[in-house]
Scaffold this motif. Structure first.
Motif, short mmCIF file in Angstrom:
data_model
loop_
_atom_site.label_atom_id
_atom_site.label_comp_id
_atom_site.label_asym_id
_atom_site.label_seq_id
_atom_site.Cartn_x
_atom_site.Cartn_y
_atom_site.Cartn_z
N VAL A 11 0.84 -1.21 0.00
CA VAL A 11 0.00 0.00 0.00
C VAL A 11 0.87 1.25 0.00
CG1 VAL A 11 -1.96 -1.11 1.14
CG2 VAL A 11 -0.24 0.05 2.53
N SER A 12 0.42 2.24 -0.74
CA SER A 12 1.08 3.55 -0.78
C SER A 12 0.01 4.60 -0.96
CB SER A 12 2.11 3.62 -1.91
OG SER A 12 1.47 3.56 -3.17
N TRP A 13 0.39 5.86 -0.69
CA TRP A 13 -0.58 6.95 -0.86
C TRP A 13 0.15 8.25 -1.14
CZ3 TRP A 13 -2.05 11.66 1.20
CH2 TRP A 13 -3.32 12.13 0.79
N ALA A 14 -0.44 9.03 -2.04
CA ALA A 14 0.04 10.38 -2.35
C ALA A 14 -1.18 11.25 -2.60
CB ALA A 14 0.96 10.38 -3.57
N PRO A 15 -1.11 12.55 -2.32
CA PRO A 15 -2.29 13.41 -2.48
C PRO A 15 -2.73 13.57 -3.93
CG PRO A 15 -0.35 14.70 -1.89
CD PRO A 15 0.01 13.26 -1.71
N THR A 16 -1.80 13.50 -4.89
CA THR A 16 -2.11 13.58 -6.31
C THR A 16 -1.23 12.60 -7.06
OG1 THR A 16 -0.48 15.31 -6.78
CG2 THR A 16 -2.70 16.03 -6.12
N LYS A 17 -1.55 12.36 -8.32
CA LYS A 17 -0.76 11.41 -9.11
C LYS A 17 0.68 11.85 -9.27
CE LYS A 17 -4.46 9.32 -11.85
NZ LYS A 17 -4.98 9.07 -13.24
N SER A 18 0.88 13.16 -9.36
CA SER A 18 2.23 13.67 -9.63
C SER A 18 3.02 13.99 -8.35
CB SER A 18 2.15 14.93 -10.50
OG SER A 18 1.39 15.94 -9.84
N ALA A 19 2.34 13.94 -7.20
CA ALA A 19 3.01 14.30 -5.94
C ALA A 19 3.88 13.17 -5.43
CB ALA A 19 1.97 14.68 -4.90
N GLN A 20 4.85 13.54 -4.63
CA GLN A 20 5.67 12.56 -3.96
C GLN A 20 4.83 11.77 -2.97
OE1 GLN A 20 8.60 12.04 -5.76
NE2 GLN A 20 9.53 11.82 -3.75
N PRO A 21 5.04 10.46 -2.86
CA PRO A 21 4.24 9.66 -1.92
C PRO A 21 4.45 10.12 -0.47
CG PRO A 21 5.42 8.24 -3.46
CD PRO A 21 5.97 9.62 -3.64
N VAL A 22 3.35 10.21 0.26
CA VAL A 22 3.43 10.42 1.71
C VAL A 22 3.73 9.10 2.40
CG1 VAL A 22 2.11 11.17 3.74
CG2 VAL A 22 1.82 12.35 1.56
N LEU A 23 3.22 8.02 1.81
CA LEU A 23 3.53 6.67 2.28
C LEU A 23 3.99 5.85 1.09
CD1 LEU A 23 3.36 4.65 4.73
CD2 LEU A 23 1.17 3.92 3.75
N HIS A 24 5.21 5.31 1.19
CA HIS A 24 5.76 4.46 0.14
C HIS A 24 5.26 3.03 0.33
CE1 HIS A 24 8.68 7.45 -1.46
NE2 HIS A 24 8.56 7.95 -0.23
N PRO A 25 5.39 2.18 -0.70
CA PRO A 25 4.84 0.82 -0.62
C PRO A 25 5.21 0.10 0.68
CG PRO A 25 5.58 1.24 -2.84
CD PRO A 25 5.98 2.44 -2.02
N THR A 26 4.19 -0.38 1.36
CA THR A 26 4.34 -0.97 2.68
C THR A 26 3.55 -2.27 2.75
OG1 THR A 26 4.58 1.22 3.71
CG2 THR A 26 3.96 -0.60 5.16
N THR A 27 4.19 -3.30 3.28
CA THR A 27 3.58 -4.63 3.36
C THR A 27 3.78 -5.22 4.75
OG1 THR A 27 3.94 -5.07 1.00
CG2 THR A 27 3.63 -6.99 2.43
N PHE A 28 2.72 -5.77 5.30
CA PHE A 28 2.82 -6.51 6.56
C PHE A 28 1.53 -7.30 6.77
CE2 PHE A 28 1.13 -2.31 7.58
CZ PHE A 28 0.02 -2.60 8.34
N ARG A 29 1.56 -8.20 7.73
CA ARG A 29 0.38 -9.00 8.07
C ARG A 29 0.28 -9.09 9.58
NH1 ARG A 29 -0.50 -14.29 9.47
NH2 ARG A 29 -2.57 -15.14 8.96
N VAL A 30 -0.94 -8.89 10.10
CA VAL A 30 -1.20 -9.02 11.53
C VAL A 30 -2.15 -10.20 11.71
CG1 VAL A 30 -1.93 -7.84 13.63
CG2 VAL A 30 -1.06 -6.50 11.70
N ASN A 215 9.92 8.97 7.23
CA ASN A 215 9.73 9.68 5.96
C ASN A 215 8.86 8.88 4.98
OD1 ASN A 215 11.43 11.79 6.83
ND2 ASN A 215 13.25 10.71 6.11
N GLY A 216 7.84 8.21 5.54
CA GLY A 216 6.93 7.44 4.71
C GLY A 216 7.47 6.11 4.23
N GLN A 217 8.65 5.74 4.70
CA GLN A 217 9.29 4.50 4.27
C GLN A 217 9.31 3.50 5.42
OE1 GLN A 217 10.62 3.78 1.27
NE2 GLN A 217 11.37 5.65 0.29
#
Length: 260
Positions: A11-30, A215-217
């Motif tokens: 999962v990742s998220w950025a405010p717009t398509k061209s913006a830098q990600p606030v959260l970079h790809p992240t994977t885990f399981r609980v 830093n979102g990583q």
């Protein structure tokens, strides 16, 4: 209430398509019934990640699954029956009593404008008892202490009968006694829980696993006893961290100093 696996993939998220990600790809399981602590400095992406988990924002990549089902493949009402969140901000209660606020947690289980029924009231009564709030049920929410308010907000979330509970800084602005009450509550719920925390020592004591963000990583994921090394904590928080083991009970405690 029953716990379920929480699977978060890429999962990742950025405010717009061209913006830098606030959260970079992240994977885990609980795994069902375990507690995951999300830690990191301010601006690390903790709240952004939580918003993806409780379906407030849709991931730009990846997916979030509860019990094997993608939360964005189901109606919002169904997702609210699986995931509940307790946020830092507590909106004004507008004169509502504790019972009325907890009753709001039953909203996803009602059809249309239906009022609460006997089954809903049984759930509300059960939750009030579980969180030792029955004596406060008729009190105005605005008259409660900070710790009491936090318990009420957790009670409202539990009234949703969720499988996964998201807690965003649940001990923020609470004194030591109320922090301990919230910690004890977390440990007693038996749900799958994701909780963001600033206090690493609290995370070590409460959580089965920890996810570190900077830093979102993602910086690491795993049991706090093995993951939270002096080096990783120092690098993540830009401090000199030292983990001290307490001979009396085998627990450990971090101490921090500013680097020279």
């Amino acid at each position: 209430m029953r716990a379920a696996d929480l699977e978060v993939y890429n999962v990742s998220w950025a405010p717009t398509k061209s913006a830098q990600p606030v959260l970079h790809p992240t994977t885990f399981r609980v795994a069902a019934g375990r507690v995951l602590g999300v830690v990191g400095p301010n601006g690390a992406g903790k709240s952004t990640l939580l918003r993806l988990l409780y379906r407030f924002q849709q991931p730009k990549t990846g997916y979030v699954r509860v019990g094997g089902q993608d939360i964005w493949s189901m109606p919002a009402r169904n997702a609210a029956r699986r995931i509940a969140a307790v946020l830092q901000e507590q909106a004004s209660a507008f004169g509502l009593t504790v019972r009325e606020i907890v009753r709001l947690g039953r909203t996803p289980h009602r059809s249309g404008f239906a009022t609460s029924g006997a089954g809903d009231e049984q759930v509300v009564d059960r939750v009030l008892t579980t969180l030792s709030l029955r004596s406060l049920a008729d009190r105005d929410f605005g008259t409660l202490s900070g710790g009491e308010r936090q318990r009420v907000m957790v009670a409202r979330a539990l009234a949703q009968d969720p499988q996964v509970l998201i807690l965003d800084e649940p001990t923020n602005h609470l004194d030591v006694r109320h922090q301990l009450e919230v910690v004890s509550l977390i440990q007693s719920l038996g749900l799958t829980i994701v909780v963001s925390l600033h206090d690493l020592n609290m995370a070590s004591g409460v959580c089965d696993d920890v996810l570190i963000l900077k830093n979102g990583q993602p910086q690491g994921f795993g049991p706090p006893q093995s993951l939270l090394t002096d080096t990783l904590v120092s690098d993540t928080f830009r401090v000199d961290a030292r983990r001290e083991h307490l001979a009396s009970n085998g627990a450990s405690h971090f101490s921090f100093t500013l680097p020279n």
